[in-house]
Design an enzyme around this catalytic site. Structure first.
Site, PDB file in Angstrom:
ATOM      1  CD  GLU A 170      -2.206   4.164  -6.146  1.00 24.72           C
ATOM      2  OE1 GLU A 170      -3.362   3.813  -6.333  1.00 24.72           O
ATOM      3  OE2 GLU A 170      -1.205   3.552  -5.423  1.00 24.72           O
ATOM      4  CG  HIS A 213      -3.052   0.212  -7.200  1.00 22.98           C
ATOM      5  ND1 HIS A 213      -3.180   0.993  -6.185  1.00 22.98           N
ATOM      6  CD2 HIS A 213      -3.126  -1.182  -6.924  1.00 22.98           C
ATOM      7  CE1 HIS A 213      -3.612   0.023  -5.140  1.00 22.98           C
ATOM      8  NE2 HIS A 213      -3.543  -0.960  -5.526  1.00 22.98           N
ATOM      9  NE  ARG A 249      -4.324  -1.067  -0.227  1.00 20.46           N
ATOM     10  CZ  ARG A 249      -4.512  -1.914  -1.054  1.00 20.46           C
ATOM     11  NH1 ARG A 249      -3.701  -2.341  -1.735  1.00 20.46           N
ATOM     12  NH2 ARG A 249      -5.918  -2.479  -1.112  1.00 20.46           N
TER      13      ARG A 249
END
Length: 318
Positions: free
Chosen positions: A259, A278, A230
């Site tokens: 993000e 991601h 994460r």
């Protein structure tokens, strides 16, 4: 009996399996933004989660008792409210083990075997030998922080590559293919023993900025850093400084504190950084594996038993 609401499309066979696992339960399938308020409030079981259903799912008149998420991460869910209402929460931990492990080794090999730079030079039709010496994974020590399902699969492959594997977990409980396990309190000792550090930690209050200035300073000069856990577990500015100073020789990053990563961010311009958006957990087998977890849990739930797979501990936040 109650109603099951799936926010994800199911195949015809999967629908049959859901109905067979929970006889007598109703099944509604729909996208979050297209559902009626009453359809959400009547759901006793929800497969998936969306901020668009939160208000109705947590309405005082809601019948919600259990959420099976479609993701392993749960940090974006209203955990405090769910715990207050004694709602069972299970995630899809384990679904990502194979694709994320392959992503980790793809990132490592792209650097050690000159593949990232070669791909850029190929587009330029340029024949150019590496400036530095190529290296091997064999014989190197990998530290895995967060030795769960993904960490165990990563350790297995690392050992197959001829690597030594050490790990970090909250307890020092042993794991297959991991030679030595450190606790969180022994982080800096573990970092100093590793050539490659792989971060697979979930994001909790305890792991926020787990990798900070001191942690990066504790790493060996020339070490590699991979983050597929994460973004919030890493202090980004500290990582950038360590990379700019060439203390860390290479970073493979799939997750970030912000993000999408802003176009102006300095990470984009560092040649010894590989960025992916991601996607480490993405695979064409995802839905199949997620539904398998749900079906196992649903059979137990319908039989008035606790879901056996991936029950979230609200105190630990995973």
């Amino acid at each position: 009996m109650g109603n099951i609401l799936s926010l994800h499309q199911l195949t015809e066979e999967q629908e049959k399996q859901v109905r067979a696992a929970a006889p007598g339960y109703g099944l509604t399938i729909g996208k979050a933004q297209q559902l009626e308020a009453e359809q959400i409030r009547q759901a006793e079981v929800i497969l998936g989660w969306s901020k668009h259903i939160a208000e109705e799912a947590l309405h005082p008149g809601s019948k919600l008792k259990w959420i099976q998420t479609w993701s392993a991460g749960i940090d974006k869910l209203p955990l405090t409210e769910l715990e207050k209402r004694n709602i069972l929460l299970t995630n899809t931990s384990g679904v990502h083990a194979i694709p994320i492990t392959e992503q980790i080794f793809g990132m490592l090999l792209s650097h050690t075997r000159y593949l990232q730079q070669a791909a850029i030079l190929q587009r330029q039709k340029t024949w150019q030998q590496p400036e530095g010496q190529l290296t091997e994974l064999r014989g190197k020590t990998m530290l895995i922080t967060g030795v769960g399902e993904i960490g165990r699969e990563t350790a297995r492959l690392a050992q197959a590559f001829g690597m030594r594997v050490i790990g970090i977990r909250r307890s020092d409980k042993e794991a297959p293919h991991v030679e030595r396990m450190y606790t969180n309190e022994q982080l800096h000792d573990a970092l100093g023993a590793a050539d490659i550090v792989v971060n697979i930690l979930p994001f909790t209050e305890e792991t926020r900025h787990f990798f900070d200035e001191k942690a990066f300073a504790a790493m060996r000069k020339g070490a590699f850093f991979i983050n597929v856990g994460r973004g919030g577990t890493v202090h980004t500015d500290a990582l950038v400084r360590s990379l700019e100073q060439k203390h860390i020789a290479f970073a493979g990053l799939d997750v970030f504190e912000e993000e999408p990563l802003p176009a102006s961010h300095p990470l984009w311009s560092l040649d010894h950084v590989l960025i992916t958006p991601h996607i480490a957990g993405d695979t064409d087998r995802y839905a199949e594996r997620a539904v398998d977890i749900f079906l196992t849990n649903l059979k137990a739930y319908a039989a008035k038993q606790e879901p056996p797979l991936n029950l979230v501990n609200y105190k630990a936040q995973y």
